[in-house]
Scaffold this motif. Structure first.
Motif, PDB file in Angstrom:
ATOM      1  N   ARG A   1       0.515  -7.600  -0.485  1.00 56.27           N
ATOM      2  CA  ARG A   1       0.209  -6.380  -1.224  1.00 56.27           C
ATOM      3  C   ARG A   1      -1.010  -6.528  -2.116  1.00 56.27           C
ATOM      4  O   ARG A   1      -1.623  -5.529  -2.516  1.00 56.27           O
ATOM      5  CB  ARG A   1       1.423  -5.952  -2.054  1.00 56.27           C
TER       6      ARG A   1
ATOM      7  N   ASN B   1      -4.704  -5.324  -0.460  1.00 55.35           N
ATOM      8  CA  ASN B   1      -5.297  -3.983  -0.644  1.00 55.35           C
ATOM      9  C   ASN B   1      -5.026  -3.459  -2.058  1.00 55.35           C
ATOM     10  O   ASN B   1      -5.052  -2.268  -2.315  1.00 55.35           O
ATOM     11  CB  ASN B   1      -4.837  -2.993   0.431  1.00 55.35           C
TER      12      ASN B   1
ATOM     13  N   LEU C   1      -2.442  -3.154  -3.914  1.00 53.16           N
ATOM     14  CA  LEU C   1      -1.237  -2.463  -4.370  1.00 53.16           C
ATOM     15  C   LEU C   1      -0.622  -3.284  -5.498  1.00 53.16           C
ATOM     16  O   LEU C   1       0.082  -2.746  -6.356  1.00 53.16           O
ATOM     17  CB  LEU C   1      -0.241  -2.281  -3.221  1.00 53.16           C
TER      18      LEU C   1
ATOM     19  N   ALA D   1     -10.358   3.198  -2.634  1.00 54.61           N
ATOM     20  CA  ALA D   1      -9.781   4.106  -1.636  1.00 54.61           C
ATOM     21  C   ALA D   1     -10.464   3.887  -0.287  1.00 54.61           C
ATOM     22  O   ALA D   1      -9.806   3.844   0.756  1.00 54.61           O
ATOM     23  CB  ALA D   1      -9.915   5.555  -2.087  1.00 54.61           C
TER      24      ALA D   1
ATOM     25  N   ARG E   1      -9.195   0.676   1.226  1.00 57.05           N
ATOM     26  CA  ARG E   1      -7.825   0.811   1.740  1.00 57.05           C
ATOM     27  C   ARG E   1      -7.792   1.560   3.062  1.00 57.05           C
ATOM     28  O   ARG E   1      -6.928   1.316   3.902  1.00 57.05           O
ATOM     29  CB  ARG E   1      -6.953   1.530   0.708  1.00 57.05           C
ATOM     30  N   ALA E   2      -8.737   2.506   3.215  1.00 54.76           N
ATOM     31  CA  ALA E   2      -8.795   3.255   4.481  1.00 54.76           C
ATOM     32  C   ALA E   2      -9.074   2.311   5.647  1.00 54.76           C
ATOM     33  O   ALA E   2      -8.654   2.558   6.770  1.00 54.76           O
ATOM     34  CB  ALA E   2      -9.869   4.340   4.387  1.00 54.76           C
TER      35      ALA E   2
ATOM     36  N   MET F   1      -1.755  -0.680   6.549  1.00 53.59           N
ATOM     37  CA  MET F   1      -0.612  -1.360   5.949  1.00 53.59           C
ATOM     38  C   MET F   1       0.690  -0.777   6.486  1.00 53.59           C
ATOM     39  O   MET F   1       0.850   0.435   6.591  1.00 53.59           O
ATOM     40  CB  MET F   1      -0.655  -1.195   4.431  1.00 53.59           C
TER      41      MET F   1
ATOM     42  N   PHE G   1       4.846  -0.992   5.850  1.00 54.81           N
ATOM     43  CA  PHE G   1       5.785  -1.397   4.801  1.00 54.81           C
ATOM     44  C   PHE G   1       7.165  -1.697   5.360  1.00 54.81           C
ATOM     45  O   PHE G   1       7.566  -1.162   6.398  1.00 54.81           O
ATOM     46  CB  PHE G   1       5.940  -0.264   3.775  1.00 54.81           C
TER      47      PHE G   1
ATOM     48  N   LEU H   1      -2.813  12.970   8.664  1.00 50.88           N
ATOM     49  CA  LEU H   1      -3.221  13.208   7.260  1.00 50.88           C
ATOM     50  C   LEU H   1      -4.429  12.357   6.863  1.00 50.88           C
ATOM     51  O   LEU H   1      -5.428  12.883   6.353  1.00 50.88           O
ATOM     52  CB  LEU H   1      -2.040  12.941   6.305  1.00 50.88           C
ATOM     53  N   GLY H   2      -4.348  11.066   7.096  1.00 55.83           N
ATOM     54  CA  GLY H   2      -5.448  10.168   6.721  1.00 55.83           C
ATOM     55  C   GLY H   2      -6.752  10.523   7.418  1.00 55.83           C
ATOM     56  O   GLY H   2      -7.777  10.748   6.759  1.00 55.83           O
TER      57      GLY H   2
ATOM     58  N   LYS I   1      -8.101  13.944   5.981  1.00 50.77           N
ATOM     59  CA  LYS I   1      -8.459  14.008   4.564  1.00 50.77           C
ATOM     60  C   LYS I   1      -9.402  12.889   4.135  1.00 50.77           C
ATOM     61  O   LYS I   1     -10.218  13.076   3.239  1.00 50.77           O
ATOM     62  CB  LYS I   1      -7.195  13.956   3.691  1.00 50.77           C
ATOM     63  N   VAL I   2      -9.271  11.726   4.748  1.00 50.92           N
ATOM     64  CA  VAL I   2     -10.105  10.595   4.323  1.00 50.92           C
ATOM     65  C   VAL I   2     -11.322  10.444   5.233  1.00 50.92           C
ATOM     66  O   VAL I   2     -12.452  10.297   4.768  1.00 50.92           O
ATOM     67  CB  VAL I   2      -9.293   9.281   4.306  1.00 50.92           C
TER      68      VAL I   2
ATOM     69  N   ARG J   1       0.412   5.571  12.197  1.00 52.10           N
ATOM     70  CA  ARG J   1      -0.284   6.165  11.049  1.00 52.10           C
ATOM     71  C   ARG J   1      -1.375   5.224  10.553  1.00 52.10           C
ATOM     72  O   ARG J   1      -2.485   5.661  10.232  1.00 52.10           O
ATOM     73  CB  ARG J   1       0.720   6.451   9.926  1.00 52.10           C
TER      74      ARG J   1
ATOM     75  N   MET K   1      -6.352   5.258  11.227  1.00 55.28           N
ATOM     76  CA  MET K   1      -7.515   5.079  10.351  1.00 55.28           C
ATOM     77  C   MET K   1      -8.529   4.113  10.957  1.00 55.28           C
ATOM     78  O   MET K   1      -9.528   3.788  10.340  1.00 55.28           O
ATOM     79  CB  MET K   1      -7.066   4.556   8.983  1.00 55.28           C
TER      80      MET K   1
END
Lengths: 251, 216
Positions: free
Chosen positions: A54, A57, A59, A82, A85-86, A90, A92, A109-110, A113-114, A158, A162
């Motif tokens: 963790r 990146n 966290l 940010a 991280r893109a 990661m 979990f 979403l990523g 938006k990113v 997900r 990216m």
């Protein structure tokens, strides 16, 4: 090969220390993950392996030392972090899929938006990835409607959406029912076979033997061994590794 | 009770003015309170500090004092305007502190893993909040927010006492003090006026609560 010496390692940690209050959870950690390598981090509970994962990146912010990803030091909070991280996927232990979004929306979403991808592009990519991890038929469902194994594969999709340079797995199979572990490991193995750079914190010894190029063994916040899987499992050097393997492999 | 029927247009005007105060107060404190709630969970320390100070000041001061500051303090520093807007401003300052806390509790009800996953994907703080955290926080924000809004509607009576004029509370004052009508029926009319706003408001909130609960 000359390209390997020219390119910086994908992950490089130098003299990393981390405390939770008085507890020293990472002690002077030094290690590298070269491009294309799959590194499995093993160790007993509380050895600091998840914290290490963790920290890469950010966290978990570290107290001292330096972590570099693809030759660049980790930025502090803000835009640069940010952006980093893109590029770092990661996965979990608890999947952490966005509970109010469908599987497809989780994956798009990523990118939208990113990465500013168009909705159509993002959807095409997402469906490709969901197809690849074998849950394209679940795209319109919500995370709570899927099994644990399916949720974790969605979480991998997900992260892959990216187009990350490196993937971090923080005990990806520890929250799964036993019969679902294999489907997630298979997905990870195929990713490893395609040359993805991976850092995997896990208790799955089978995966470590089969897919890892290297094993890092941690205990009490230290890296005790850093070697190839065959040597680690057949000829561990340290008492702590012998003890750990003794407990795990006897049952 | 004739006094209510005889003065129905006056009561209706009062209801309308109270509704206006509440509508502006609702929108203003919802927007401001949500921004402050975001401040309180922000990674930027000065923003957290602003949010915390705001809540500590405005939640802990009596509304009457806040209104005094707006109605009499603001003109002293050269800000002039109608009492209506001073009243609305005071109501928004005060109510936003409570909205902020409702929003913050809602944000805290969303599991930490959701925020971590959002950040890990590369979403910045604002994007994580608006695409991932807030949509999930809403369902636990609605019930406490409902109480805050109903309290605000009732607090608008104090705004009326500051001479905004024409709201429900002022209608009561006018009829009983200025025109010497019996207080009991006059005030009954005023109370009914507030109930006309708050009870449907409560029903609306109950409906909203069920709606956001199912949307998951």
């Amino acid at each position: 090969m000359s390209t390997e010496t020219a390119a910086p390692p994908m992950i490089k940690a130098t003299a990393v220390n981390k405390y939770f209050g008085d507890l020293h959870v990472l002690k002077d950690i030094d290690f590298e993950v070269p491009r294309g390598q799959v590194v499995v981090v093993l160790g007993p509970s509380g050895s600091g392996k998840s914290t290490l994962c963790r920290a890469i990146n950010r966290l978990e912010p570290i107290n001292s030392g330096q972590i570099e990803v693809d030759g660049k030091p980790l930025p502090a909070e803000g835009k640069a972090l940010a952006a980093l991280r893109a590029d770092v996927g990661m996965v979990f232990q608890q999947f952490n899929l966005f509970a109010h979004k469908t599987i497809l929306e989780n994956v798009t979403l990523g990118p939208t938006k990113v990465r500013r991808a168009s909705a159509a592009e993002a959807r095409t990519l997402a469906m490709e990835l969901l197809e690849r991890v074998g849950i394209a038929n679940q795209a319109e469902k919500y995370p709570a409607q899927l099994s644990g194994g399916q949720q974790q594969r969605a979480a991998i999709a997900r992260a892959l959406a990216m187009k990350p340079k490196v993937m971090l797995f923080d005990e990806p199979t520890s929250a799964l029912d036993p019969e679902m572990v294999q489907e997630v490991l298979d997905t990870m193995t195929s990713l490893a076979d395609e040359g993805m750079t991976m850092l995997v914190v896990t208790h799955e010894m089978g995966f470590a033997r089969r897919a890892a190029h290297r094993v890092i063994f941690m205990s009490d916040g230290e890296i005790v061994e850093d070697t190839n899987p065959n040597d680690f499992f057949t000829d561990p050097k340290s008492e702590r590794a012998k003890d750990f393997l003794g407990k795990i492999l006897t049952h | 009770m004739d006094v209510i029927i005889d003065n129905l247009p006056l009561y209706a005007d009062g209801l309308l003015t109270t509704l206006q105060i509440c509508a502006y107060g609702f929108v203003g404190s919802l927007v401001l309170g949500t921004i402050l709630g975001a401040f309180r969970v922000s990674p930027v320390a000065p923003l957290r500090w602003v949010g915390t100070s705001w809540v500590n000041v405005f939640r802990n001061c009596p509304l009457t004092i806040v209104l005094f500051f707006c109605a009499f303090g603001l003109p002293e520093v050269g800000i002039n305007g109608q009492y209506f807007w001073f009243g609305v401003t005071g109501l928004v300052l005060y109510t936003s502190a409570f909205v902020c806390e409702a929003v913050r509790s809602g944000i805290n009800s969303v599991s930490a893993g959701q925020a971590e996953a959002a950040r890990a994907v590369g979403l910045n703080f604002g994007q994580s909040l608006s695409y991932v955290i807030m949509p999930q926080a809403v369902r636990s924000v609605v019930p406490p927010l409902g109480s805050v809004i109903i309290a605000m509607i009732k607090n608008s009576a104090i705004v009326g006492a500051f001479g905004v004029g024409g709201d429900l509370f002022a209608v009561g004052q006018q009829l009983s003090s200025a025109q010497g009508k019996a207080a009991l029926p006059v005030l009954t009319g005023v109370a009914l006026g507030y109930l006309v706003i708050t009870i449907p408001g409560g029903l609306l909130l109950g409906w909203l609560e069920r709606k956001v609960a199912i949307a998951r």
